[in-house]
Design a protein around this motif. Structure first.
Motif, PDB file in Angstrom:
ATOM      1  N   UNK A 183       1.637  39.577  21.987  1.00 40.14           N
ATOM      2  CA  UNK A 183       0.334  40.161  22.335  1.00 40.14           C
ATOM      3  C   UNK A 183      -0.630  39.063  22.801  1.00 40.14           C
ATOM      4  N   UNK A 184      -0.480  37.880  22.209  1.00 39.78           N
ATOM      5  CA  UNK A 184      -1.381  36.765  22.544  1.00 39.78           C
ATOM      6  C   UNK A 184      -0.980  36.039  23.828  1.00 39.78           C
ATOM      7  N   UNK A 185       0.026  36.566  24.541  1.00 41.04           N
ATOM      8  CA  UNK A 185       0.297  35.971  25.853  1.00 41.04           C
ATOM      9  C   UNK A 185       1.691  35.429  26.056  1.00 41.04           C
ATOM     10  N   UNK A 186       2.565  35.453  25.018  1.00 44.11           N
ATOM     11  CA  UNK A 186       3.946  35.037  25.284  1.00 44.11           C
ATOM     12  C   UNK A 186       4.546  36.030  26.265  1.00 44.11           C
ATOM     13  N   UNK A 239      -3.389  39.261   5.770  1.00 45.32           N
ATOM     14  CA  UNK A 239      -3.797  38.526   4.570  1.00 45.32           C
ATOM     15  C   UNK A 239      -4.070  37.047   4.832  1.00 45.32           C
ATOM     16  N   UNK A 240      -3.495  36.513   5.920  1.00 44.28           N
ATOM     17  CA  UNK A 240      -3.679  35.083   6.208  1.00 44.28           C
ATOM     18  C   UNK A 240      -5.061  34.860   6.785  1.00 44.28           C
ATOM     19  N   UNK A 241      -5.733  33.804   6.320  1.00 41.62           N
ATOM     20  CA  UNK A 241      -7.057  33.547   6.899  1.00 41.62           C
ATOM     21  C   UNK A 241      -6.910  33.223   8.387  1.00 41.62           C
ATOM     22  N   UNK A 242      -5.759  32.632   8.771  1.00 39.82           N
ATOM     23  CA  UNK A 242      -5.543  32.294  10.185  1.00 39.82           C
ATOM     24  C   UNK A 242      -4.682  33.350  10.879  1.00 39.82           C
ATOM     25  N   UNK A 243      -4.538  34.551  10.228  1.00 41.98           N
ATOM     26  CA  UNK A 243      -3.625  35.593  10.733  1.00 41.98           C
ATOM     27  C   UNK A 243      -4.016  36.126  12.106  1.00 41.98           C
ATOM     28  N   UNK A 244      -2.976  36.570  12.835  1.00 46.19           N
ATOM     29  CA  UNK A 244      -3.180  37.143  14.175  1.00 46.19           C
ATOM     30  C   UNK A 244      -3.306  38.650  13.975  1.00 46.19           C
ATOM     31  N   UNK A 245      -4.535  39.168  14.031  1.00 45.50           N
ATOM     32  CA  UNK A 245      -4.723  40.563  13.640  1.00 45.50           C
ATOM     33  C   UNK A 245      -4.894  41.523  14.821  1.00 45.50           C
ATOM     34  N   UNK A 246      -4.587  41.035  16.027  1.00 48.34           N
ATOM     35  CA  UNK A 246      -4.616  41.943  17.187  1.00 48.34           C
ATOM     36  C   UNK A 246      -3.241  42.591  17.324  1.00 48.34           C
ATOM     37  N   UNK A 247      -3.124  43.822  16.817  1.00 47.89           N
ATOM     38  CA  UNK A 247      -1.819  44.487  16.838  1.00 47.89           C
ATOM     39  C   UNK A 247      -1.720  45.517  17.966  1.00 47.89           C
ATOM     40  N   UNK A 268      -0.798  46.748  21.305  1.00 49.55           N
ATOM     41  CA  UNK A 268       0.081  46.220  22.369  1.00 49.55           C
ATOM     42  C   UNK A 268       1.427  45.696  21.890  1.00 49.55           C
ATOM     43  N   UNK A 269       1.695  45.757  20.581  1.00 52.53           N
ATOM     44  CA  UNK A 269       3.025  45.324  20.100  1.00 52.53           C
ATOM     45  C   UNK A 269       4.138  46.056  20.883  1.00 52.53           C
ATOM     46  N   UNK A 270       4.001  47.398  20.923  1.00 60.27           N
ATOM     47  CA  UNK A 270       5.081  48.215  21.495  1.00 60.27           C
ATOM     48  C   UNK A 270       5.302  47.931  22.976  1.00 60.27           C
ATOM     49  N   UNK A 271       4.170  47.876  23.702  1.00 58.24           N
ATOM     50  CA  UNK A 271       4.254  47.644  25.155  1.00 58.24           C
ATOM     51  C   UNK A 271       4.973  46.322  25.421  1.00 58.24           C
ATOM     52  N   UNK A 272       4.647  45.313  24.617  1.00 61.45           N
ATOM     53  CA  UNK A 272       5.261  43.997  24.805  1.00 61.45           C
ATOM     54  C   UNK A 272       6.736  43.978  24.398  1.00 61.45           C
ATOM     55  N   UNK A 273       7.051  44.683  23.333  1.00 64.59           N
ATOM     56  CA  UNK A 273       8.464  44.757  22.925  1.00 64.59           C
ATOM     57  C   UNK A 273       9.267  45.431  24.043  1.00 64.59           C
ATOM     58  N   UNK A 274       8.676  46.488  24.600  1.00 58.97           N
ATOM     59  CA  UNK A 274       9.350  47.226  25.672  1.00 58.97           C
ATOM     60  C   UNK A 274       9.630  46.317  26.881  1.00 58.97           C
ATOM     61  N   UNK A 275       8.621  45.520  27.218  1.00 59.40           N
ATOM     62  CA  UNK A 275       8.746  44.610  28.369  1.00 59.40           C
ATOM     63  C   UNK A 275       9.884  43.604  28.131  1.00 59.40           C
TER      64      UNK A 275
END
Ligand SMILES: Cc1cc2nc3c(=O)[nH]c(=O)nc-3n(C[C@H](O)[C@H](O)[C@H](O)COP(=O)(O)O)c2cc1C
Length: 375
Positions: free
Chosen positions: A139-142, A170-178, A180-187
């Motif tokens: 989601x972050x651009x990979x 739960x992580x203070x540095x966690x990536x919480x933008x979820x 678009x997971x599916x769209x990216x997995x599909x790609x």
């Protein structure tokens, strides 16, 4: 003076903290179990097979594994992880089973760490080896380029895309933008030339999400259910170590969050079992657990934490011993239900009782068909 690490080493540092915590602390779920204690085979007093005829091999995404067991992805990105991956891979090669490595993000961010993953393929040229990247990074651009890099790094036979919204939350540095997971997995599933496995990491996958993943084109689902290693537990301890009270408490509250492995296996098998391969991971601790997972609909079982300490402290021989015990336990279960091979085991009769049955019934799943499959 506080020296802060450059960005490209932060993932590596976090990976090391995870290993250290898993080695030193009890990170098991506390209240929740896998649900396998509620699953019983119907014992056969007349197995009508000879134990030595039993065949445990499976075909998994075009590869033969000598037993339906996969060492689940754990690590990489740190010199200590190189040793662990090497010992795990030696064991997997010796027994011809599958293996995953941990998230390759550290080496994508800092290619000088690639050797900590590459070692797995070097010592295990023939195994079914699974690369690993996180949905949050997609989601972050990979793009497909990073996915291809991850696969090429270890000459992988499949790519696992891990889903860990609980840990990220739960992580203070966690990536919480979820979004678009599916769209990216599909790609990635469409463009990559090896199969994609959608992989949870300890909170389980529901039937509904399994259907979405099937639509997205994955070849397999690793249900990564609850009842084994608690990533909230790991994050709670990590937060405590750095004096982050909020993080510590959040991790405690969610220590036991998730769909138990037995429940998730049945849900996912009901939803997509005829179309996708299913790996049951999360709290699998014996060959009997493996047998139960397969009878509930999985095609293979994944095991992570129990191999970490033997690989780190004693090496491949200790991992092989543990694995051999699991395989023998599986063979005993197969003998006692009269299953000559894994397809017969998957058709054997099991009863599901207690809390696991309550959960599955509340989700509308008919359990009688599991207990009356074989005459
Ligand atoms: C030390 C450690 C590190 C892990 N790192 C990853 C990872 O990088 N990527 C991933 O997909 N899963 C990771 N996992 C999750 C495991 O693959 C597995 O889903 C989870 O631990 C549940 O299995 P278990 O109860 O047998 O440990 C890790 C597990 C452990 C113990």
């Amino acid at each position: 003076m506080v020296i802060s690490l450059p960005e490209k080493f932060l993932t590596s540092k976090r990976k090391f903290e995870h290993i250290e915590i898993c080695l030193k602390h009890n990170v098991k779920m506390r209240e929740k179990s896998t649900g396998f204690e509620d699953v019983e085979f119907i014992h056969r007093s007349l197995p009508e097979i000879n134990k030595h005829e039993i065949e445990t091999s499976i075909d998994f995404l075009g590869h033969t594994l000598n037993a339906p067991i996969i060492i689940a992805g754990m690590t990489g990105g740190h010199p200590v992880a190189k040793k662990i991956n090497a010992e795990l891979a030696k064991a997997a090669q010796d027994l011809s089973i599958g293996m995953g490595i941990g998230s390759q993000r550290a080496a994508i961010e800092n290619p000088s760490l690639a050797y900590t993953y590459e070692i797995a393929r070097k010592v295990a040229p023939d195994i079914f080896l699974i690369a690993n990247l996180g949905a949050p990074q997609l989601v972050k651009g990979y793009s497909i380029d990073e996915a291809k890099k991850a696969v090429k790094m270890i000459d992988a036979d499949a790519l696992a895309i891990h889903l860990n919204p609980l840990q990220e939350a739960l992580q203070s540095e966690g990536e919480i933008e979820a979004r678009g997971y599916l769209k990216n997995i599909q790609r990635i599933a469409k463009e990559l030339d090896v199969p994609v496995i959608a992989k949870e990491t300890g909170a389980g996958i529901s039937g509904e999400d399994a259907l979405l993943l099937k639509k997205a084109g994955v070849a397999a689902i690793d249900i990564g259910g609850a009842g084994g290693t608690s990533w909230s537990g790991v994050e709670s301890i990590r937060a405590k170590n750095r004096g982050d009270k909020l993080g510590e408490e959040l991790g405690k509250t969610y220590w036991d969050w998730g769909i138990p492995t037995a429940v998730s296996t049945v849900e996912v098998a009901e939803a997509v079992g005829n179309y996708l391969k299913i790996i049951a991971t999360g709290g699998i601790r014996s060959g009997l657990d493996v047998a139960k997972a397969l009878a509930l609909g999985a095609d293979a079982a994944g095991v992570a934490l129990p191999f970490l300490s033997p690989a780190y402290k004693e090496g491949a021989r200790a991992v092989i011993l543990k694995l051999k015990q699991m395989i023998e336990e599986l063979r005993v279960a197969m003998f006692l239900v009269g299953a000559r091979n894994i397809s017969e085991l998957k058709q054997s009769n099991v009863v599901v009782v207690g809390k696991t049955a309550d959960w599955l019934k509340a989700r509308g799943i008919n359990l009688v068909k599991l207990s009356k499959r074989r005459k």
